[in-house]
Design a protein around this motif. Structure first.
Motif, PDB file in Angstrom:
ATOM      1  N   ALA A 156       0.832  -1.204   0.000  1.00  0.00           N
ATOM      2  CA  ALA A 156       0.000   0.000   0.000  1.00  0.00           C
ATOM      3  C   ALA A 156       0.866   1.253   0.000  1.00  0.00           C
ATOM      4  O   ALA A 156       0.521   2.261  -0.635  1.00  0.00           O
ATOM      5  CB  ALA A 156      -0.929  -0.003   1.219  1.00  0.00           C
ATOM      6  N   TYR A 157       1.995   1.195   0.688  1.00  0.00           N
ATOM      7  CA  TYR A 157       2.905   2.339   0.692  1.00  0.00           C
ATOM      8  C   TYR A 157       3.447   2.596  -0.715  1.00  0.00           C
ATOM      9  O   TYR A 157       3.555   3.744  -1.143  1.00  0.00           O
ATOM     10  CB  TYR A 157       4.067   2.105   1.662  1.00  0.00           C
ATOM     11  N   ARG A 166       2.814  12.316  -7.700  1.00  0.00           N
ATOM     12  CA  ARG A 166       1.985  13.120  -8.605  1.00  0.00           C
ATOM     13  C   ARG A 166       1.431  14.361  -7.896  1.00  0.00           C
ATOM     14  O   ARG A 166       1.236  15.401  -8.512  1.00  0.00           O
ATOM     15  CB  ARG A 166       0.844  12.277  -9.172  1.00  0.00           C
ATOM     16  N   MET A 167       1.196  14.234  -6.589  1.00  0.00           N
ATOM     17  CA  MET A 167       0.616  15.337  -5.826  1.00  0.00           C
ATOM     18  C   MET A 167       1.671  16.283  -5.266  1.00  0.00           C
ATOM     19  O   MET A 167       1.327  17.328  -4.700  1.00  0.00           O
ATOM     20  CB  MET A 167      -0.220  14.768  -4.672  1.00  0.00           C
ATOM     21  N   GLY A 168       2.945  15.920  -5.366  1.00  0.00           N
ATOM     22  CA  GLY A 168       4.017  16.774  -4.858  1.00  0.00           C
ATOM     23  C   GLY A 168       4.137  16.772  -3.349  1.00  0.00           C
ATOM     24  O   GLY A 168       4.602  17.755  -2.756  1.00  0.00           O
ATOM     25  N   VAL A 169       3.734  15.679  -2.708  1.00  0.00           N
ATOM     26  CA  VAL A 169       3.767  15.617  -1.235  1.00  0.00           C
ATOM     27  C   VAL A 169       4.612  14.442  -0.748  1.00  0.00           C
ATOM     28  O   VAL A 169       4.429  13.969   0.376  1.00  0.00           O
ATOM     29  CB  VAL A 169       2.331  15.519  -0.658  1.00  0.00           C
ATOM     30  N   LEU A 170       5.552  13.997  -1.559  1.00  0.00           N
ATOM     31  CA  LEU A 170       6.325  12.815  -1.217  1.00  0.00           C
ATOM     32  C   LEU A 170       7.090  12.924   0.096  1.00  0.00           C
ATOM     33  O   LEU A 170       7.153  11.953   0.855  1.00  0.00           O
ATOM     34  CB  LEU A 170       7.281  12.472  -2.365  1.00  0.00           C
ATOM     35  N   PRO A 171       7.695  14.080   0.419  1.00  0.00           N
ATOM     36  CA  PRO A 171       8.422  14.145   1.702  1.00  0.00           C
ATOM     37  C   PRO A 171       7.553  13.783   2.906  1.00  0.00           C
ATOM     38  O   PRO A 171       8.029  13.154   3.849  1.00  0.00           O
ATOM     39  CB  PRO A 171       8.888  15.607   1.768  1.00  0.00           C
ATOM     40  N   ALA A 174       7.114   9.988   2.860  1.00  0.00           N
ATOM     41  CA  ALA A 174       8.391   9.329   3.146  1.00  0.00           C
ATOM     42  C   ALA A 174       8.636   9.234   4.648  1.00  0.00           C
ATOM     43  O   ALA A 174       9.232   8.269   5.125  1.00  0.00           O
ATOM     44  CB  ALA A 174       9.539  10.085   2.477  1.00  0.00           C
ATOM     45  N   ARG A 175       8.154  10.224   5.386  1.00  0.00           N
ATOM     46  CA  ARG A 175       8.334  10.192   6.838  1.00  0.00           C
ATOM     47  C   ARG A 175       7.549   9.055   7.468  1.00  0.00           C
ATOM     48  O   ARG A 175       7.969   8.492   8.494  1.00  0.00           O
ATOM     49  CB  ARG A 175       7.914  11.540   7.432  1.00  0.00           C
ATOM     50  N   VAL A 176       6.412   8.691   6.894  1.00  0.00           N
ATOM     51  CA  VAL A 176       5.639   7.570   7.412  1.00  0.00           C
ATOM     52  C   VAL A 176       6.446   6.280   7.271  1.00  0.00           C
ATOM     53  O   VAL A 176       6.546   5.479   8.206  1.00  0.00           O
ATOM     54  CB  VAL A 176       4.286   7.453   6.681  1.00  0.00           C
ATOM     55  N   TYR A 177       7.046   6.076   6.099  1.00  0.00           N
ATOM     56  CA  TYR A 177       7.873   4.883   5.869  1.00  0.00           C
ATOM     57  C   TYR A 177       9.067   4.885   6.828  1.00  0.00           C
ATOM     58  O   TYR A 177       9.401   3.856   7.431  1.00  0.00           O
ATOM     59  CB  TYR A 177       8.347   4.877   4.420  1.00  0.00           C
TER      60      TYR A 177
END
Length: 296
Positions: A156-157, A166-171, A174-177
């Motif tokens: 799911a991650y 695509r939404m530009g919110v990867l950082p 990434a903190r969740v992972y």
């Protein structure tokens, strides 16, 4: 401790020289080409960590390790790991030269392929490595992928990572992972336990994360974690603790779009800060990182 001038780079960190021919960045593991010296490094790391993790690692890690074809004698063959893993949770281990681009990483995870670094650290890098190698990836990650909850969450991650790009919110994602799969702690009947691979594959951090008075240990809360920066160069200043691994399944079902919007409107948090609303299990002294800062 670090060897920035002499340590070879791999995969994405090596620039054009590290890019393999295949678009998905996979390579052949080349198990037959590992040297006796490389197997000896694996043996040292495996034996040292295997003595340390009982009573510190979560039950699911110990069960996964028990059921996999993995031992001290030699670097595991990814084909044999994948045979067992695919029957249990539908995952397989694919070899990559090192770090891979984000979109490639997410695509693999979304399709239940775990990209594992094919190389192993040198004998003078036993306690610190900038890039994830075969010991970190296989010893740290693969046993947890034998657990259906972790297996579903990591897939799911991967799917969420493609959307976050695509939404530009990867950082934020990434903190969740980072604070779960890499550096997560979980409360179990026997006490606080490690499930994050970045801890479980590190001798020093396995001790630090559970027993040192310096770091904070705070109950996991999604938006709090998504706002919190992390350390890539040292031990973590704050560890986030799950009540149980089933919390990860709840995360896998979350609609992240409104969460991103709320997080976007709030300030980012430094790694060691505590908030009034935190459910604090351990209020850290901060002594370790304060001393490191003074030393610099």
């Amino acid at each position: 401790m670090k060897h920035p001038s002499t340590a070879p780079k791999h995969g994405l960190a090596a620039g054009d020289a590290g890019r393999p021919e295949r678009a998905d960045w996979t390579i052949d593991q080349g198990w037959e080409r590992y040297t006796q010296e490389e197997h000896a490094v694996w043996r040292f790391l495996f034996e040292r960590q295997s003595r340390l993790v009982p009573g510190r690692a979560c039950r699911e890690f110990e069960e996964g390790m028990r059921d996999l074809p993995i031992g001290a004698d030699q670097i595991p063959d990814f084909r044999r790991l994948s045979d067992v893993l695919s029957r249990r949770t539908g995952w397989q281990v694919v070899a990559v030269p090192g770090l891979v681009p984000d979109d490639v990483f997410f695509e693999h995870l979304a399709n239940r392929r775990f990209p594992a670094g094919q190389f192993i650290r040198r004998a003078d890098q036993l306690d610190y490595l900038e890039e994830p190698d075969v010991f970190h990836d296989v010893f740290g990650h693969v046993p947890m992928l034998m657990n259906p909850i972790l297996a579903d969450f990591v897939q799911a991650y991967g799917e969420g990572g493609l959307r976050a790009q695509r939404m530009g919110v990867l950082p934020n994602l990434a903190r969740v992972y980072w604070y779960t799969v890499e550096f997560g702690l979980v409360q179990q009947t026997e006490g606080l336990r490690i499930y994050g691979s970045g801890i479980i594959s590190s001798y020093a951090e396995s001790l630090f994360a559970l027993a040192d008075p310096s770091p904070n240990r705070v109950r996991f809360e999604l938006e709090r974690v998504m706002r919190t920066r992390y350390r890539i160069d040292d031990f973590q200043e704050t560890y986030f603790v799950l009540h149980d691994l089933e919390e990860l399944l709840e995360l896998a079902r979350v609609d992240f779009a409104p969460v991103y919007e709320r997080v976007r409107q709030q300030s980012e948090l430094e790694p060691g800060i505590l908030l009034p609303g935190d459910d604090i299990m351990t209020r850290g002294t901060g002594v370790y990182h304060a001393a490191r800062a003074e030393g610099n």
